[in-house]
Design a protein around this motif. Structure first.
Motif, PDB file in Angstrom:
ATOM      1  N   ASN A   1       3.348  12.436 -15.779  1.00  0.00           N
ATOM      2  CA  ASN A   1       2.650  12.183 -17.030  1.00  0.00           C
ATOM      3  C   ASN A   1       1.874  13.416 -17.479  1.00  0.00           C
ATOM      4  N   ALA A   2       1.603  13.486 -18.756  1.00  0.00           N
ATOM      5  CA  ALA A   2       1.040  14.705 -19.341  1.00  0.00           C
ATOM      6  C   ALA A   2      -0.392  14.972 -18.908  1.00  0.00           C
ATOM      7  N   ASP A   3      -1.156  13.924 -18.630  1.00  0.00           N
ATOM      8  CA  ASP A   3      -2.554  14.129 -18.262  1.00  0.00           C
ATOM      9  C   ASP A   3      -2.985  13.024 -17.313  1.00  0.00           C
ATOM     10  N   VAL A   4      -4.191  13.176 -16.734  1.00  0.00           N
ATOM     11  CA  VAL A   4      -4.673  12.235 -15.733  1.00  0.00           C
ATOM     12  C   VAL A   4      -4.815  10.833 -16.304  1.00  0.00           C
ATOM     13  N   ASP A   5      -5.391  10.713 -17.487  1.00  0.00           N
ATOM     14  CA  ASP A   5      -5.639   9.387 -18.059  1.00  0.00           C
ATOM     15  C   ASP A   5      -4.344   8.612 -18.266  1.00  0.00           C
ATOM     16  N   SER A   6      -3.343   9.267 -18.818  1.00  0.00           N
ATOM     17  CA  SER A   6      -2.068   8.567 -19.037  1.00  0.00           C
ATOM     18  C   SER A   6      -1.379   8.274 -17.711  1.00  0.00           C
ATOM     19  N   ALA A   7      -1.544   9.168 -16.728  1.00  0.00           N
ATOM     20  CA  ALA A   7      -0.943   8.935 -15.406  1.00  0.00           C
ATOM     21  C   ALA A   7      -1.553   7.706 -14.744  1.00  0.00           C
ATOM     22  N   LEU A   8      -2.873   7.603 -14.782  1.00  0.00           N
ATOM     23  CA  LEU A   8      -3.521   6.459 -14.141  1.00  0.00           C
ATOM     24  C   LEU A   8      -3.225   5.165 -14.890  1.00  0.00           C
ATOM     25  N   ALA A   9      -3.109   5.242 -16.205  1.00  0.00           N
ATOM     26  CA  ALA A   9      -2.722   4.052 -16.970  1.00  0.00           C
ATOM     27  C   ALA A   9      -1.311   3.611 -16.593  1.00  0.00           C
ATOM     28  N   SER A  10      -0.419   4.577 -16.392  1.00  0.00           N
ATOM     29  CA  SER A  10       0.951   4.263 -15.984  1.00  0.00           C
ATOM     30  C   SER A  10       0.969   3.611 -14.599  1.00  0.00           C
TER      31      SER A  10
ATOM     32  N   ALA B   1       0.831  -1.206   0.000  1.00  0.00           N
ATOM     33  CA  ALA B   1       0.000   0.000   0.000  1.00  0.00           C
ATOM     34  C   ALA B   1       0.862   1.252   0.000  1.00  0.00           C
ATOM     35  N   LEU B   2       1.961   1.234   0.751  1.00  0.00           N
ATOM     36  CA  LEU B   2       2.880   2.381   0.763  1.00  0.00           C
ATOM     37  C   LEU B   2       3.531   2.553  -0.610  1.00  0.00           C
ATOM     38  N   GLU B   3       3.923   1.445  -1.234  1.00  0.00           N
ATOM     39  CA  GLU B   3       4.464   1.538  -2.597  1.00  0.00           C
ATOM     40  C   GLU B   3       3.427   2.135  -3.547  1.00  0.00           C
ATOM     41  N   ASP B   4       2.175   1.653  -3.438  1.00  0.00           N
ATOM     42  CA  ASP B   4       1.107   2.182  -4.289  1.00  0.00           C
ATOM     43  C   ASP B   4       1.021   3.698  -4.172  1.00  0.00           C
ATOM     44  N   ALA B   5       1.025   4.183  -2.931  1.00  0.00           N
ATOM     45  CA  ALA B   5       0.834   5.610  -2.682  1.00  0.00           C
ATOM     46  C   ALA B   5       1.916   6.444  -3.356  1.00  0.00           C
ATOM     47  N   VAL B   6       3.158   6.023  -3.198  1.00  0.00           N
ATOM     48  CA  VAL B   6       4.271   6.765  -3.778  1.00  0.00           C
ATOM     49  C   VAL B   6       4.221   6.692  -5.306  1.00  0.00           C
ATOM     50  N   THR B   7       3.901   5.510  -5.838  1.00  0.00           N
ATOM     51  CA  THR B   7       3.865   5.334  -7.290  1.00  0.00           C
ATOM     52  C   THR B   7       2.754   6.157  -7.926  1.00  0.00           C
ATOM     53  N   LEU B   8       1.581   6.211  -7.279  1.00  0.00           N
ATOM     54  CA  LEU B   8       0.470   6.988  -7.822  1.00  0.00           C
ATOM     55  C   LEU B   8       0.832   8.467  -7.900  1.00  0.00           C
ATOM     56  N   ALA B   9       1.420   9.004  -6.839  1.00  0.00           N
ATOM     57  CA  ALA B   9       1.814  10.413  -6.855  1.00  0.00           C
ATOM     58  C   ALA B   9       2.869  10.680  -7.917  1.00  0.00           C
ATOM     59  N   GLU B  10       3.803   9.750  -8.068  1.00  0.00           N
ATOM     60  CA  GLU B  10       4.837   9.894  -9.095  1.00  0.00           C
ATOM     61  C   GLU B  10       4.219   9.888 -10.496  1.00  0.00           C
ATOM     62  N   ALA B  11       3.271   8.993 -10.718  1.00  0.00           N
ATOM     63  CA  ALA B  11       2.635   8.905 -12.037  1.00  0.00           C
ATOM     64  C   ALA B  11       1.880  10.188 -12.371  1.00  0.00           C
ATOM     65  N   LEU B  12       1.142  10.724 -11.406  1.00  0.00           N
ATOM     66  CA  LEU B  12       0.401  11.964 -11.655  1.00  0.00           C
ATOM     67  C   LEU B  12       1.335  13.136 -11.886  1.00  0.00           C
TER      68      LEU B  12
END
Length: 380
Positions: A313-322, A299-310
């Motif tokens: 990445n250029a936009d929300v959709d590509s960030a969430l896909a990443s 869960a901690l890895e998820d949190a850091v990765t999600l913030a990094e992706a957002l």
């Protein structure tokens, strides 16, 4: 960088860690927690090197280290107390830069809460609806409606958001055992190496916490929903009071009201962790058997990765896909491994138990350590 508005549903370790990670990138974050306050039931938690790297990325490794204990040695023993495998955890430091640390869940949760401004924390806020609206999402809860660019579903293994947005996905499944978690009172000079003891259809383990206390955990293969008529403290003592030292002393030092019992559920693999502007993390996305000690770590890895992706990445959709591409294969692979280990630990057939214990005794510690590299070597 776009400054997104994010609503996090669920104020547990994963949700709060996501809020901290997102706030550090400048996002406006609201955490909705249906309970009246941000609390965590009293039990221990293992923070492996991958989790400590995630906490370091959140700027919290130092305060969490101050509240935790580094486990120096550990391993697996059989029902008679004989060591089946043993590890010097200084090797974790050599291989991964961090020791295995053990912290009280409540202390970790308080540390995460203290890293967030009070105005972004909304206890007593049960979510009633999440509706796409234009380029964003409207989140209706008991205190009103909040508009967001992204919604993070961190509402646990029985996630209502997952049920609403993944209606065809299988729900949590009972793995066949129940778990007890407890924290002893101060144990004075007791000096015992942390260990997990394997029996037949039963396991019990313990590790040190700050202040001379110990965190203990136990499992037994029983039907889901069973409860002891005379209380869970009595139930644990009936099962484990005659196990090898120091188990009887640890159970005797546990307050009667300090034993938590939860049936163990995992989650069949989801086809995606993202649906529109909603991203799942933690147990809502990949609840797993606790045998590997990776639930909160992932869960901690998820949190850091999600913030990094957002943030990259250029936009929300590509960030969430990443985020989905990065997290889903890894967490589902670890969940499968945890499930296999949990099942082996619960074996009850005498021939299978003998085979398991002999195999554990013959496996070199170096082999066990290497087998964990793919789990522990994660970096933000």
């Amino acid at each position: 960088m776009a400054l997104y508005t994010v609503v996090v549903v669920g104020g547990g370790i994963g949700g709060l860690a996501a809020a901290v990670a997102l706030r550090r990138r400048g996002y406006q974050v609201t955490v909705l927690e249906r309970a009246a306050e941000f609390t965590e039931a009293g039990a221990g938690l293992s923070l492996w090197p991958n989790a400590m790297r995630a906490l370091s990325a959140l700027g919290l490794a130092e305060p969490v280290s101050a509240l935790s204990v580094a486990e120096t040695t550990g391993g697996v023993r059989d029902r008679t107390g004989r060591w089946l495998s043993r590890m010097d955890n200084s090797e974790f430091v050599r291989r991964h830069g961090w020791p295995l640390r053990v912290v009280h869940r409540a202390d970790l949760l308080r540390t995460l809460v203290s890293a967030l401004p009070q105005e972004c924390l909304r206890p007593g806020s049960e979510v009633h609806a999440v509706r796409p609206s234009g380029d964003g999402v409207d989140v209706e809860h008991s205190g009103g409606t909040v508009r967001a660019d992204v919604v993070v579903g961190a509402d646990g293994v029985h996630s209502t958001l997952r049920e609403r947005f993944w209606p065809d996905a299988p729900g949590p499944r009972y793995v066949g055992c129940t778990a007890w978690r407890m924290v002893t009172g101060p144990m004075g000079d007791l000096d015992a190496d942390g260990a997990v003891l394997w029996g037949r259809g039963e396991r019990i383990g313990f590790t040190k916490l700050p202040g001379g206390r110990f965190y203990c955990f136990a499992t037994a293969t029983v039907r889901a929903g069973e409860a002891a008529s005379d209380g869970e403290h009595a139930a644990v003592r009936r099962r484990f009071d005659r196990w090898p030292d120091p188990i009887p002393a640890l159970l005797a030092a546990t307050p009667e009201n300090a034993v938590l019992r939860h049936d163990v559920y995992d989650l069949p693999p989801l086809p995606a962790f993202v649906r529109g502007r909603l991203a799942l993390l933690g147990d809502a996305a990949h609840a797993m058997d606790p045998a590997l000690g990776q639930g909160a770590c992932q869960a901690l890895e998820d949190a850091v990765t999600l913030a990094e992706a957002l943030g990259t990445n250029a936009d929300v959709d590509s960030a969430l896909a990443s985020y989905d591409r990065s997290r889903r294969p890894r967490t589902q692979r670890i969940a499968r491994r945890a499930g296999r280990l949990g099942a082996v630990g619960q074996w009850s057939s005498p021939p299978a138990v003998l085979l398991r214990d002999v195999a554990a005794r013959l496996t070199p510690a170096s082999t066990t350590l290497r087998s964990m590299d793919s789990v522990l070597a994660w970096t933000p």
